[in-house]
Design a protein around this motif. Structure first.
Motif, PDB file in Angstrom:
ATOM      1  N   GLN A  25      39.620   2.165 103.548  1.00  0.00           N
ATOM      2  CA  GLN A  25      38.573   2.176 104.935  1.00  0.00           C
ATOM      3  C   GLN A  25      37.322   1.136 104.784  1.00  0.00           C
ATOM      4  O   GLN A  25      36.805   1.072 103.541  1.00  0.00           O
ATOM      5  CB  GLN A  25      37.785   3.626 104.572  1.00  0.00           C
ATOM      6  N   MET A  26      37.397   0.642 105.844  1.00  0.00           N
ATOM      7  CA  MET A  26      36.069  -0.530 106.008  1.00  0.00           C
ATOM      8  C   MET A  26      35.104   0.150 106.250  1.00  0.00           C
ATOM      9  O   MET A  26      34.854   0.675 107.450  1.00  0.00           O
ATOM     10  CB  MET A  26      36.656  -1.676 107.115  1.00  0.00           C
ATOM     11  N   VAL A  27      33.931  -0.090 105.570  1.00  0.00           N
ATOM     12  CA  VAL A  27      32.582   0.689 105.922  1.00  0.00           C
ATOM     13  C   VAL A  27      31.633  -0.460 106.340  1.00  0.00           C
ATOM     14  O   VAL A  27      30.626   0.107 106.878  1.00  0.00           O
ATOM     15  CB  VAL A  27      32.041   1.019 104.607  1.00  0.00           C
ATOM     16  N   ASP A  28      31.750  -1.836 106.213  1.00  0.00           N
ATOM     17  CA  ASP A  28      30.852  -2.667 106.735  1.00  0.00           C
ATOM     18  C   ASP A  28      31.330  -4.220 106.691  1.00  0.00           C
ATOM     19  O   ASP A  28      32.321  -4.431 105.898  1.00  0.00           O
ATOM     20  CB  ASP A  28      29.521  -2.772 105.696  1.00  0.00           C
ATOM     21  N   SER A  29      31.194  -4.952 107.500  1.00  0.00           N
ATOM     22  CA  SER A  29      31.517  -6.081 107.764  1.00  0.00           C
ATOM     23  C   SER A  29      30.579  -7.065 108.654  1.00  0.00           C
ATOM     24  O   SER A  29      29.962  -6.618 109.574  1.00  0.00           O
ATOM     25  CB  SER A  29      32.840  -6.149 108.499  1.00  0.00           C
ATOM     26  N   SER A  30      30.557  -8.298 108.361  1.00  0.00           N
ATOM     27  CA  SER A  30      29.670  -9.298 109.040  1.00  0.00           C
ATOM     28  C   SER A  30      30.566  -9.883 110.170  1.00  0.00           C
ATOM     29  O   SER A  30      30.247 -10.858 110.846  1.00  0.00           O
ATOM     30  CB  SER A  30      29.092 -10.236 108.206  1.00  0.00           C
ATOM     31  N   GLU A  31      31.991  -9.628 110.237  1.00  0.00           N
ATOM     32  CA  GLU A  31      32.772 -10.330 110.870  1.00  0.00           C
ATOM     33  C   GLU A  31      32.166  -9.999 112.384  1.00  0.00           C
ATOM     34  O   GLU A  31      31.949  -8.743 113.131  1.00  0.00           O
ATOM     35  CB  GLU A  31      33.919  -9.692 111.173  1.00  0.00           C
ATOM     36  N   GLY A  32      31.957 -11.178 113.289  1.00  0.00           N
ATOM     37  CA  GLY A  32      31.876 -11.261 114.721  1.00  0.00           C
ATOM     38  C   GLY A  32      30.235 -11.064 114.805  1.00  0.00           C
ATOM     39  O   GLY A  32      29.761 -11.106 116.038  1.00  0.00           O
ATOM     40  N   GLN A  33      29.725 -11.022 113.865  1.00  0.00           N
ATOM     41  CA  GLN A  33      28.100 -11.371 113.812  1.00  0.00           C
ATOM     42  C   GLN A  33      27.495 -12.544 112.961  1.00  0.00           C
ATOM     43  O   GLN A  33      28.310 -13.024 112.280  1.00  0.00           O
ATOM     44  CB  GLN A  33      27.489  -9.994 113.208  1.00  0.00           C
ATOM     45  N   SER A 153       7.175 -16.321  99.559  1.00  0.00           N
ATOM     46  CA  SER A 153       5.999 -15.544  99.237  1.00  0.00           C
ATOM     47  C   SER A 153       6.455 -14.106  99.768  1.00  0.00           C
ATOM     48  O   SER A 153       5.726 -13.158  99.233  1.00  0.00           O
ATOM     49  CB  SER A 153       4.791 -16.114 100.049  1.00  0.00           C
ATOM     50  N   HIS A 154       7.262 -14.060 100.633  1.00  0.00           N
ATOM     51  CA  HIS A 154       7.833 -12.561 101.237  1.00  0.00           C
ATOM     52  C   HIS A 154       8.600 -12.029 100.280  1.00  0.00           C
ATOM     53  O   HIS A 154       8.860 -10.728 100.242  1.00  0.00           O
ATOM     54  CB  HIS A 154       8.368 -12.680 102.526  1.00  0.00           C
ATOM     55  N   GLY A 155       9.259 -12.808  99.663  1.00  0.00           N
ATOM     56  CA  GLY A 155      10.536 -12.247  98.604  1.00  0.00           C
ATOM     57  C   GLY A 155      11.743 -11.640  99.310  1.00  0.00           C
ATOM     58  O   GLY A 155      12.462 -10.916  98.801  1.00  0.00           O
ATOM     59  N   HIS A 156      11.909 -12.340 100.636  1.00  0.00           N
ATOM     60  CA  HIS A 156      12.974 -12.068 101.341  1.00  0.00           C
ATOM     61  C   HIS A 156      13.557 -13.383 102.161  1.00  0.00           C
ATOM     62  O   HIS A 156      12.639 -14.261 102.404  1.00  0.00           O
ATOM     63  CB  HIS A 156      13.131 -10.782 102.113  1.00  0.00           C
ATOM     64  N   ALA A 157      14.804 -13.138 102.536  1.00  0.00           N
ATOM     65  CA  ALA A 157      15.216 -14.404 103.480  1.00  0.00           C
ATOM     66  C   ALA A 157      14.908 -14.004 104.936  1.00  0.00           C
ATOM     67  O   ALA A 157      14.816 -12.899 105.393  1.00  0.00           O
ATOM     68  CB  ALA A 157      16.809 -14.598 103.469  1.00  0.00           C
ATOM     69  N   HIS A 158      14.798 -15.251 105.570  1.00  0.00           N
ATOM     70  CA  HIS A 158      14.450 -15.081 107.219  1.00  0.00           C
ATOM     71  C   HIS A 158      15.763 -15.502 107.893  1.00  0.00           C
ATOM     72  O   HIS A 158      16.329 -16.549 107.390  1.00  0.00           O
ATOM     73  CB  HIS A 158      13.324 -15.939 107.478  1.00  0.00           C
ATOM     74  N   GLY A 159      15.853 -15.271 109.096  1.00  0.00           N
ATOM     75  CA  GLY A 159      17.055 -15.445 109.930  1.00  0.00           C
ATOM     76  C   GLY A 159      18.336 -15.136 109.659  1.00  0.00           C
ATOM     77  O   GLY A 159      18.331 -14.850 108.429  1.00  0.00           O
ATOM     78  N   ALA A 160      19.269 -15.703 110.442  1.00  0.00           N
ATOM     79  CA  ALA A 160      20.729 -15.265 110.178  1.00  0.00           C
ATOM     80  C   ALA A 160      20.959 -14.031 109.478  1.00  0.00           C
ATOM     81  O   ALA A 160      21.449 -14.133 108.367  1.00  0.00           O
ATOM     82  CB  ALA A 160      21.025 -16.675 109.231  1.00  0.00           C
TER      83      ALA A 160
END
Ligand code: ZN
Length: 165
Positions: A25-33, A153-160
């Motif tokens: 079962q596929m629960v998550d994918s970035s395909e097409g995004q 400084s935010h501790g996370h990635a931005h964009g994409a």
């Protein structure tokens, strides 16, 4: 000039991924995004995947099996609890399979899933929906880059695919 940057703590990593369970079962994918962007070492992805990403280079494609201990944890029987219907808001339309957000004793948010409703008794499973599951990731490393000052400084990635703020 070839790109020799590899995944290391503090780097922003962009990746495509596909997550399936042992039953296929596929629960998550970035395909097409847009690919997912995250900050390595900031615990934004499950520990087993973060560990498997370390040292990977742009263009690397690989599969990794993350066990529950390094994924969303083992299932805990005590996390299945029976509560009274009147503990829910009066206008809540309760049904089996419904997911809702609650707070634990330490005020941390957690997701409950209604398993069963019998009269006034509502059985709720507070395990993560992927607890107890092996996570089979297929990963492609798209980009590895230094974080911007703001991202650091935010501790996370931005964009994409990352948070925009
Ligand atoms: Zn931010």
């Amino acid at each position: 000039m070839s790109d020799t940057r590899t995944v290391a703590s503090g780097m922003v990593v962009t990746m495509h991924y596909k997550l399936t369970l042992d039953d296929g079962q596929m629960v998550d994918s970035s395909e097409g995004q847009d690919p997912l962007a995250y900050l390595q070492g900031a615990q934004q992805i499950v520990p087993g995947l973060e560990k498997a990403m370390e040292g990977r280079a742009v263009g690397d494609k690989f599969d990794v099996i993350v066990t529950p201990a390094e994924g969303y944890g083992e299932r805990i029987d005590d996390a299945v609890q029976t509560v009274q219907r009147n503990q829910f808001p009066e206008d809540a339309e309760l049904r089996e399979g419904l997911q809702f957000q609650a707070m634990d004793q330490d005020e941390n948010p957690l997701i409950g899933t209604i398993q069963k409703i019998e009269g006034e008794a509502v059985t709720v499973d507070f395990n993560h929906v992927l607890a107890g599951q092996n996570l089979n990731f297929a990963v492609e490393v798209v980009e590895v880059r230094e974080p911007t000052d703001e991202e650091s400084s935010h501790g996370h990635a931005h964009g994409a695919g990352g948070p925009e703020q």
